[in-house]
Design a protein around this motif. Structure first.
Motif, PDB file in Angstrom:
ATOM      1  N   GLU A  32      -2.482  -1.139   8.813  1.00  0.00           N
ATOM      2  CA  GLU A  32      -1.819  -2.455   8.744  1.00  0.00           C
ATOM      3  C   GLU A  32      -0.602  -2.496   9.674  1.00  0.00           C
ATOM      4  O   GLU A  32      -0.272  -3.542  10.230  1.00  0.00           O
ATOM      5  CB  GLU A  32      -1.388  -2.799   7.316  1.00  0.00           C
ATOM      6  CG  GLU A  32      -2.438  -2.614   6.217  1.00  0.00           C
ATOM      7  CD  GLU A  32      -3.674  -3.500   6.325  1.00  0.00           C
ATOM      8  OE1 GLU A  32      -3.922  -4.084   7.387  1.00  0.00           O
ATOM      9  OE2 GLU A  32      -4.403  -3.583   5.303  1.00  0.00           O
ATOM     10  N   GLU A  65      -7.040  -8.298   0.218  1.00  0.00           N
ATOM     11  CA  GLU A  65      -7.895  -8.005   1.382  1.00  0.00           C
ATOM     12  C   GLU A  65      -9.003  -9.050   1.535  1.00  0.00           C
ATOM     13  O   GLU A  65      -9.332  -9.453   2.653  1.00  0.00           O
ATOM     14  CB  GLU A  65      -8.525  -6.618   1.260  1.00  0.00           C
ATOM     15  CG  GLU A  65      -7.563  -5.462   1.468  1.00  0.00           C
ATOM     16  CD  GLU A  65      -7.118  -5.290   2.911  1.00  0.00           C
ATOM     17  OE1 GLU A  65      -7.646  -5.976   3.809  1.00  0.00           O
ATOM     18  OE2 GLU A  65      -6.234  -4.464   3.138  1.00  0.00           O
ATOM     19  N   GLU A  90     -10.121  -5.083   7.907  1.00  0.00           N
ATOM     20  CA  GLU A  90      -9.834  -5.531   6.531  1.00  0.00           C
ATOM     21  C   GLU A  90     -11.074  -5.377   5.654  1.00  0.00           C
ATOM     22  O   GLU A  90     -10.979  -4.996   4.484  1.00  0.00           O
ATOM     23  CB  GLU A  90      -9.342  -6.990   6.485  1.00  0.00           C
ATOM     24  CG  GLU A  90      -8.245  -7.390   7.470  1.00  0.00           C
ATOM     25  CD  GLU A  90      -6.946  -6.610   7.415  1.00  0.00           C
ATOM     26  OE1 GLU A  90      -6.869  -5.594   6.710  1.00  0.00           O
ATOM     27  OE2 GLU A  90      -5.997  -7.023   8.114  1.00  0.00           O
ATOM     28  N   HIS A  98     -11.242  -1.934   4.651  1.00  0.00           N
ATOM     29  CA  HIS A  98     -10.262  -1.678   3.572  1.00  0.00           C
ATOM     30  C   HIS A  98     -10.833  -2.066   2.209  1.00  0.00           C
ATOM     31  O   HIS A  98     -10.649  -1.354   1.231  1.00  0.00           O
ATOM     32  CB  HIS A  98      -8.955  -2.438   3.810  1.00  0.00           C
ATOM     33  CG  HIS A  98      -8.269  -2.071   5.084  1.00  0.00           C
ATOM     34  ND1 HIS A  98      -7.261  -2.830   5.639  1.00  0.00           N
ATOM     35  CD2 HIS A  98      -8.451  -1.024   5.931  1.00  0.00           C
ATOM     36  CE1 HIS A  98      -6.863  -2.263   6.756  1.00  0.00           C
ATOM     37  NE2 HIS A  98      -7.571  -1.182   6.962  1.00  0.00           N
ATOM     38  N   TYR A 108       0.835  -1.215   0.000  1.00  0.00           N
ATOM     39  CA  TYR A 108       0.000   0.000   0.000  1.00  0.00           C
ATOM     40  C   TYR A 108       0.862   1.254   0.000  1.00  0.00           C
ATOM     41  O   TYR A 108       0.482   2.260  -0.587  1.00  0.00           O
ATOM     42  CB  TYR A 108      -0.973   0.013   1.190  1.00  0.00           C
ATOM     43  CG  TYR A 108      -1.914  -1.173   1.219  1.00  0.00           C
ATOM     44  CD1 TYR A 108      -2.036  -2.011   0.111  1.00  0.00           C
ATOM     45  CD2 TYR A 108      -2.676  -1.466   2.342  1.00  0.00           C
ATOM     46  CE1 TYR A 108      -2.879  -3.116   0.137  1.00  0.00           C
ATOM     47  CE2 TYR A 108      -3.532  -2.556   2.373  1.00  0.00           C
ATOM     48  CZ  TYR A 108      -3.621  -3.386   1.269  1.00  0.00           C
ATOM     49  OH  TYR A 108      -4.448  -4.475   1.297  1.00  0.00           O
TER      50      TYR A 108
HETATM   51 FE   LIG Z   1      -6.223  -4.591   5.155  1.00  0.00          FE
END
Ligand SMILES: [Fe+2]
Ligand SMILES: [Fe+2]
Ligand SMILES: [Fe+2]
Length: 280
Positions: free
Chosen positions: A191, A233, A263, A266, A168
């Motif tokens: 994270e 994810e 998650e 995300h 990321y």
């Molecule tokens: Fe994540």
């Protein structure tokens, strides 16, 4: 000095910041709770900021930030030896930044490196103090060697989190628009929290975090990056959910549910970004 050479020097600094972060996190998690571990983690966070500044500078010069991990000094069984290793790592960083400051003529980059150098000098003194403190307070490595199913699952989580942090961050540096940059950066920070929670849980249960990562997606188009991010994810949300079902430990259940829900968040954030990217 041409841009290519400056980018190469900054990438060398970036790689060494990466190495320092992992070395210091290993030491902080190994010591466990307490003031010194917190202070070492704070130093690792300073190095994360350095990594971020260097990566942004590299992108501004038209380069790609390197994900390779630079110098690490991981020997020694006593915490005083670890702290000596950290002093030496900082000495290396100080010498390298001084050299790069003298080689690079771009005033903005010089200023950035001087800013980082002043942190490294402070870190050096902190670690020199920790050599004595560790000895005086009898601070030791509290990690165990448990390799049961829970420890394996937690180490799998550590590996996953480390991988997506790198992924990321890289995607945020390469993303073309501000919103995507900011969101990817935010999720990377989340994270990092996950990595810390899992590592601490692992050490608390007599295990040993192995801070290694797997393959990072190196897409260069935003939509491709987001596809890869959503895919990982989805896999991980499923795996954490399975781990939640399989544990009877209420504390661990709570921790893993919290991470799983993050998650899922995300996935939703990345889905929104993907929709926008595909409309453009
Ligand atoms: Fe994540
Ligand atoms: Fe440092
Ligand atoms: Fe995570």
């Amino acid at each position: 000095m041409d841009k290519e050479k400056i980018i190469a020097l900054l990438n060398q600094d970036l790689q060494d910041e990466h190495g320092a972060i992992i070395q210091y996190l290993n030491h902080a998690y190994g010591i466990g709770e307490g003031e010194m571990a917190c202070e070492i983690e704070a130093i690792a966070r300073d190095e994360m900021r350095h990594l971020d500044w260097l990566a942004e500078a590299i992108v501004e010069l038209g380069g790609t930030p390197s994900l390779e991990r630079g110098t690490m000094r991981m020997g020694g069984t006593l915490v005083t030896d670890w702290m000596k290793n950290d002093v030496q790592l900082e000495e290396g960083a100080i010498a390298q930044y001084k050299e790069h400051i003298s080689l690079i003529d771009d005033p903005k980059i010089k200023r950035l490196l001087r800013r980082i150098l002043s942190d490294e000098e402070a870190h050096h003194d902190n670690f020199a103090h920790f050599v004595d403190k560790a000895k005086k307070e009898g601070i030791r490595d509290i990690r165990g060697s448990h390799q049961d199913k829970t420890a394996q699952m937690l180490n799998w989580g550590v590996e996953h989190e480390y991988t997506v942090i790198l992924q990321y961050l890289l995607h945020s540096y390469l993303a073309p628009d501000e919103e995507a940059k900011e969101q990817l950066q935010d999720q990377a920070i989340n994270e990092m929290q996950h990595l810390g929670w899992l590592a601490e849980e692992l050490v608390g249960g007599g295990g040993r975090p192995e801070i290694e990562h797997t393959e990072v997606d190196r897409s260069t188009k935003l939509a491709d990056m987001l596809w890869a991010d959503i895919k990982i994810e989805k896999e991980v949300a499923k795996a954490y959910d399975k781990a939640v079902q399989e544990t009877d430990d209420p504390g661990l259940k709570k921790l893993l549910s919290r991470i799983r829900d993050n998650e899922i968040y995300h996935i939703e954030v990345f889905n929104d970004l993907l929709k926008e990217a595909e409309e453009k």
